[in-house]
Design a protein around this motif. Structure first.
Motif, mmCIF file in Angstrom:
data_model
loop_
_atom_site.group_PDB
_atom_site.id
_atom_site.type_symbol
_atom_site.label_atom_id
_atom_site.label_comp_id
_atom_site.label_asym_id
_atom_site.label_seq_id
_atom_site.Cartn_x
_atom_site.Cartn_y
_atom_site.Cartn_z
ATOM 1 N N GLU A 1 -7.490 4.020 -9.442
ATOM 2 C CA GLU A 1 -7.879 5.236 -8.720
ATOM 3 C C GLU A 1 -8.650 4.879 -7.458
ATOM 4 O O GLU A 1 -8.425 5.447 -6.379
ATOM 5 C CB GLU A 1 -8.741 6.130 -9.622
ATOM 6 C CG GLU A 1 -8.020 6.746 -10.804
ATOM 7 C CD GLU A 1 -7.263 7.999 -10.419
ATOM 8 O OE1 GLU A 1 -7.256 8.356 -9.224
ATOM 9 O OE2 GLU A 1 -6.664 8.617 -11.324
ATOM 10 N N LEU B 1 0.839 -1.201 0.000
ATOM 11 C CA LEU B 1 0.000 0.000 0.000
ATOM 12 C C LEU B 1 0.873 1.249 0.000
ATOM 13 O O LEU B 1 0.576 2.229 -0.695
ATOM 14 C CB LEU B 1 -0.904 0.014 1.233
ATOM 15 C CG LEU B 1 -1.876 -1.152 1.424
ATOM 16 C CD1 LEU B 1 -2.735 -0.915 2.673
ATOM 17 C CD2 LEU B 1 -2.762 -1.315 0.212
ATOM 18 N N ALA C 1 -6.461 2.706 -0.288
ATOM 19 C CA ALA C 1 -5.149 2.475 0.321
ATOM 20 C C ALA C 1 -4.771 3.639 1.232
ATOM 21 O O ALA C 1 -4.222 3.434 2.325
ATOM 22 C CB ALA C 1 -4.093 2.289 -0.767
ATOM 23 N N LYS C 2 -5.061 4.859 0.797
ATOM 24 C CA LYS C 2 -4.755 6.020 1.634
ATOM 25 C C LYS C 2 -5.541 5.978 2.939
ATOM 26 O O LYS C 2 -5.010 6.306 4.004
ATOM 27 C CB LYS C 2 -5.071 7.323 0.877
ATOM 28 C CG LYS C 2 -4.094 7.652 -0.225
ATOM 29 C CD LYS C 2 -4.155 9.122 -0.616
ATOM 30 C CE LYS C 2 -5.532 9.507 -1.110
ATOM 31 N NZ LYS C 2 -5.570 10.936 -1.521
ATOM 32 N N VAL D 1 0.753 4.170 -2.886
ATOM 33 C CA VAL D 1 0.437 5.565 -2.568
ATOM 34 C C VAL D 1 1.627 6.475 -2.866
ATOM 35 O O VAL D 1 1.477 7.558 -3.444
ATOM 36 C CB VAL D 1 0.013 5.700 -1.087
ATOM 37 C CG1 VAL D 1 -0.108 7.160 -0.686
ATOM 38 C CG2 VAL D 1 -1.313 4.979 -0.856
ATOM 39 N N THR D 2 2.824 6.044 -2.511
ATOM 40 C CA THR D 2 4.014 6.869 -2.738
ATOM 41 C C THR D 2 4.289 7.032 -4.223
ATOM 42 O O THR D 2 4.669 8.122 -4.678
ATOM 43 C CB THR D 2 5.241 6.250 -2.037
ATOM 44 O OG1 THR D 2 4.939 6.008 -0.670
ATOM 45 C CG2 THR D 2 6.434 7.186 -2.133
ATOM 46 N N TYR E 1 -6.329 3.172 -4.928
ATOM 47 C CA TYR E 1 -5.444 4.196 -4.358
ATOM 48 C C TYR E 1 -6.149 4.957 -3.241
ATOM 49 O O TYR E 1 -5.585 5.159 -2.153
ATOM 50 C CB TYR E 1 -5.001 5.150 -5.467
ATOM 51 C CG TYR E 1 -4.408 6.448 -4.982
ATOM 52 C CD1 TYR E 1 -3.201 6.483 -4.275
ATOM 53 C CD2 TYR E 1 -5.058 7.650 -5.236
ATOM 54 C CE1 TYR E 1 -2.668 7.696 -3.841
ATOM 55 C CE2 TYR E 1 -4.534 8.855 -4.801
ATOM 56 C CZ TYR E 1 -3.336 8.875 -4.105
ATOM 57 O OH TYR E 1 -2.814 10.061 -3.669
ATOM 58 N N ALA E 2 -7.399 5.355 -3.476
ATOM 59 C CA ALA E 2 -8.156 6.094 -2.453
ATOM 60 C C ALA E 2 -8.361 5.231 -1.206
ATOM 61 O O ALA E 2 -8.224 5.719 -0.076
ATOM 62 C CB ALA E 2 -9.502 6.541 -3.027
ATOM 63 N N GLU F 1 1.835 9.602 -5.606
ATOM 64 C CA GLU F 1 2.079 10.969 -5.139
ATOM 65 C C GLU F 1 3.443 11.491 -5.574
ATOM 66 O O GLU F 1 3.623 12.700 -5.747
ATOM 67 C CB GLU F 1 1.937 11.013 -3.615
ATOM 68 C CG GLU F 1 0.513 10.701 -3.171
ATOM 69 C CD GLU F 1 0.337 10.667 -1.667
ATOM 70 O OE1 GLU F 1 1.352 10.715 -0.944
ATOM 71 O OE2 GLU F 1 -0.834 10.584 -1.223
ATOM 72 N N ARG G 1 -3.940 5.736 6.715
ATOM 73 C CA ARG G 1 -4.263 6.730 7.746
ATOM 74 C C ARG G 1 -4.805 6.053 8.998
ATOM 75 O O ARG G 1 -4.465 6.431 10.127
ATOM 76 C CB ARG G 1 -5.276 7.749 7.211
ATOM 77 C CG ARG G 1 -4.649 8.845 6.359
ATOM 78 C CD ARG G 1 -5.547 10.061 6.294
ATOM 79 N NE ARG G 1 -6.780 9.787 5.588
ATOM 80 C CZ ARG G 1 -6.962 9.980 4.284
ATOM 81 N NH1 ARG G 1 -5.957 10.414 3.538
ATOM 82 N NH2 ARG G 1 -8.122 9.731 3.722
#
Length: 297
Positions: free
Chosen positions: A63, A7, A69-70, A11-12, A66-67, A15, A74
């Motif tokens: 997409e 994950l 995973a963020k 994400v990295t 990714y959302a 970004e 968190r």
């Protein structure tokens, strides 16, 4: 089953803009990031990136992953931070009693700093008068109490002096008092006064708080301020409330002939704690912040 490092790689990479940039940011090689994401795609049986361009671009399902995973990362950060805080014996909550005479602005800056330092400690603020605050503290219902000084403090509590509360004489801009350079005592005495009920009942403030022949009362200082704004009378208001309203023009301050130098009236403030109570890091920090408030001479 996917792993957190997959994950993080996903994400990295998104970004940072590329697998190579993600590797540099994470201190890993390009191939490590690429392999991690490839394995993630195999685990999910979906294609996360369109690799037909110079730089990989998320697919529509990528997409969405990714959302999600963020969000998972968190939540993981919150869980780890929460576990760390409990390992340090941080309190789950703090019960703070605040005298009705004191405006909330008196402690809001300190609470903001406390929330940053101890994000997992719940804060509960309750309002009451000084006598009740002391009783609740002794009964263990409060961890700390902040009260306007009432003179005698029961031997069952410890106290330290805090920054005093400063009061201004205020009236509505429409009041005749606002047009006077100096308000004489007789005029003030004949003009209705609005006062906090607890301020009148406090053995120390009550002596000086009552001035006019006609007194209207309210439970809360904010309500006192609103009544003065409606030109229902004048009042002594804590500066934390009066300064904000004079700045926007809904209240005016005035000078009296018994205080021509306009030396502000003050009320001492006490921080009360129960003797022998185990003090956790959050309560210690709150006490430290409150005691560090700038003294007004």
């Amino acid at each position: 089953m996917y792993h957190l490092d997959q994950l993080i790689a996903l994400v990295t990479a998104v970004e940072a803009g590329s697998f190579s940039a993600a590797g540099r940011k994470l201190g890993k090689g390009h191939s490590t990031i690429s392999t991690s994401i490839n394995n993630f795609e195999l685990t999910l049986d979906v294609q996360l990136f369109d690799r037909s361009q110079k730089y990989p671009v998320l697919t529509p399902i990528g997409e969405q992953i990714y959302a999600q995973a963020k969000l998972i990362l968190r939540q993981n950060e919150r869980m780890m931070a929460f576990s760390t805080s409990k390992a340090k014996f941080e309190e789950e909550s703090l019960e703070i009693g605040l005298d009705t005479i004191l405006p909330f602005a008196y402690i809001e800056e300190e609470l903001e700093k406390l929330s940053t330092d101890f994000p997992h400690t719940e804060i509960h603020v309750s309002r009451s008068n000084g006598d009740s605050l002391q009783q609740q503290l002794v009964a263990g219902k409060l961890d700390v109490a902040i009260q306007a000084n009432r003179g005698a403090v029961t031997e069952s509590v410890d106290f330290v002096d805090l920054q005093p509360l400063i009061f201004d004489c205020v009236c509505s801009p429409d009041s005749e008092l606002a047009d006077m350079a100096v308000v004489d005592s007789e005029t003030l005495m004949m003009t209705r006064q609005i006062c906090s009920r607890d301020m009148l009942e406090n053995p120390l403030t009550g002596v000086k708080a009552k001035f006019s022949n006609e007194i209207w009362t309210a439970e809360d200082m904010q309500d006192v301020a609103r009544m003065v704004e409606q030109d229902l009378g004048w009042a002594y208001l804590p500066r934390e409330i009066s300064s904000e309203r004079t700045a926007i023009g809904t209240l005016s301050t005035f000078v009296t002939d018994y205080n021509p130098d306009n030396i502000p009236a003050r009320c001492e403030v006490d921080l009360l704690t129960a003797p022998g109570k185990r003090t956790g890091p959050a309560l210690s920090r709150l006490t430290e912040l409150l005691r560090a408030k700038v003294k007004i001479s």
